[in-house]
Scaffold this motif. Structure first.
Motif, PDB file in Angstrom:
ATOM      1  N   GLU A 177      19.184  16.294   4.483  1.00 51.92           N
ATOM      2  CA  GLU A 177      18.626  16.109   5.828  1.00 51.92           C
ATOM      3  C   GLU A 177      18.041  14.705   5.993  1.00 51.92           C
ATOM      4  OE1 GLU A 177      15.281  18.139   8.787  1.00 51.92           O
ATOM      5  OE2 GLU A 177      16.063  19.248   7.047  1.00 51.92           O
ATOM      6  N   SER A 178      17.290  14.258   4.982  1.00 48.53           N
ATOM      7  CA  SER A 178      16.706  12.912   5.057  1.00 48.53           C
ATOM      8  C   SER A 178      17.796  11.844   5.013  1.00 48.53           C
ATOM      9  CB  SER A 178      15.717  12.703   3.919  1.00 48.53           C
ATOM     10  OG  SER A 178      16.360  12.768   2.656  1.00 48.53           O
TER      11      SER A 178
ATOM     12  N   GLU B 192      19.202  11.492   8.465  1.00 47.45           N
ATOM     13  CA  GLU B 192      18.283  10.738   9.324  1.00 47.45           C
ATOM     14  C   GLU B 192      18.404   9.235   9.067  1.00 47.45           C
ATOM     15  OE1 GLU B 192      14.390  12.222   8.656  1.00 47.45           O
ATOM     16  OE2 GLU B 192      14.761  14.171   9.611  1.00 47.45           O
ATOM     17  N   LYS B 193      18.465   8.851   7.793  1.00 49.11           N
ATOM     18  CA  LYS B 193      18.608   7.426   7.459  1.00 49.11           C
ATOM     19  C   LYS B 193      19.967   6.893   7.910  1.00 49.11           C
ATOM     20  CE  LYS B 193      17.583   8.046   3.070  1.00 49.11           C
ATOM     21  NZ  LYS B 193      17.310   7.758   1.632  1.00 49.11           N
ATOM     22  N   SER B 194      20.986   7.745   7.848  1.00 49.98           N
ATOM     23  CA  SER B 194      22.324   7.314   8.262  1.00 49.98           C
ATOM     24  C   SER B 194      22.385   7.053   9.766  1.00 49.98           C
ATOM     25  CB  SER B 194      23.351   8.386   7.868  1.00 49.98           C
ATOM     26  OG  SER B 194      23.382   8.594   6.481  1.00 49.98           O
ATOM     27  N   TYR B 195      21.805   7.971  10.550  1.00 53.80           N
ATOM     28  CA  TYR B 195      21.777   7.791  12.001  1.00 53.80           C
ATOM     29  C   TYR B 195      20.967   6.541  12.363  1.00 53.80           C
ATOM     30  CZ  TYR B 195      23.830  12.396  12.914  1.00 53.80           C
ATOM     31  OH  TYR B 195      24.691  13.466  12.988  1.00 53.80           O
ATOM     32  N   PHE B 196      19.875   6.291  11.627  1.00 51.63           N
ATOM     33  CA  PHE B 196      19.038   5.135  11.923  1.00 51.63           C
ATOM     34  C   PHE B 196      19.820   3.838  11.694  1.00 51.63           C
ATOM     35  CE2 PHE B 196      16.117   1.819  10.451  1.00 51.63           C
ATOM     36  CZ  PHE B 196      15.258   1.740  11.535  1.00 51.63           C
TER      37      PHE B 196
END
Length: 279
Positions: free
Chosen positions: A269-270, A273-277
């Motif tokens: 999950e984290s 999130e880092k990938s989308y950012f």
């Protein structure tokens, strides 16, 4: 031709002496698969044993070309190599290898192929001095390839886009970490190469890389492999240190297994999130 034959004779004698020293004793195997310049699969074999002075030795005994990296093919090749040197696979008491494991996952294989392509493309662009002008692109190229971009808080660490070896965990880890930190700058260089590369092949390569960079798949694999290799690379370095006893090594291995399991259970999950950012 004569020089080549002399070198081959010396190599055979050295290998013969190494295997004669092992004789009927037990030994470990280190096997590493890679491709040669003609892209044919080949396997390098190293024996690890304790010599008569109780010193742990690691000696290279040969390279074998194989038709594929299936386990049966590799076993057959290892059997043949050992038999030719008067050794038996029954003497083996441990083995370590990197025999195409990443190729079993098409997504990971594609990721590593593009990882190699981006370093090659950026490097080729930089080497053409006549292409470099006093632009943002020129500055970024110099900073990426000469390690002048400073990133990170506190330490102000310098990072360059390191070139990965074919199958080495450490070199892949360095490349992935530097690409994560320099991602926007690398995209800038690739966009320039796409538009103003010195040949059609270079422009086509940059276009293909940029297209893949925009996919969530690539960015996710970049974070995933960066985290996985951070654990395995740290373990590898610790195990290679002198003075490590079996209990300490076992604790290190178990600790790495727990960390990787925690990553599998709770880390995705984290990573998303880092990938989308980053996208």
């Amino acid at each position: 031709m004569i020089q080549k034959e002399i070198i081959e004779c010396f190599a055979k004698e050295v290998t013969k002496n190494i295997c004669a020293e092992i004789k009927d004793d037990v030994f470990g195997l280190l096997v590493d698969e890679s491709s040669d310049v003609s892209l044919k699969e080949q396997m390098a074999v190293v024996v690890r044993f304790v010599d008569k002075f109780r010193v742990v030795r690691e000696n290279f005994i040969g390279i074998v070309h194989v038709r594929d990296t299936a386990s049966s093919t590799l076993k057959e090749a290892i059997d043949s190599l050992l038999a030719n040197n008067q050794l038996s696979i029954k003497q083996v008491r441990g083995q370590v290898g990197d025999c195409g494991g990443r190729k079993k996952n098409p997504g990971v294989k594609t990721f590593y192929e593009y990882l190699s392509m981006v370093v090659t493309t950026v490097s080729a662009s930089y080497k053409r001095k006549d292409m470099i002008r006093e632009t943002k692109k020129a500055r970024v190229e110099n900073e990426i390839l000469e390690g002048e971009i400073k990133t990170g808080k506190g330490l102000n660490q310098e990072v360059s886009l390191a070139r990965a070896g074919d199958t080495r965990w450490g070199s892949h880890h360095r490349t992935i970490i530097s690409l994560l930190r320099l991602f926007p700058e690398v995209v800038t260089v690739l966009q320039y190469v796409k538009e103003d590369g010195d040949c059609s092949q270079q422009r086509t390569n940059a276009k293909g890389i940029l297209s893949y960079f925009k996919k969530l798949e690539f960015v996710f694999y970049m974070h995933l492999m960066g985290d996985v290799l951070s654990y395995t690379n740290a373990l590898s370095k610790h195990l290679q240190q002198k003075g490590k006893d079996l209990l300490e090594a076992a604790n290190l291995i178990n600790g790495t297994k727990r960390a990787l399991n925690a990553l599998r259970e709770n880390g995705f999950e984290s990573m998303l999130e880092k990938s989308y950012f980053l996208l």
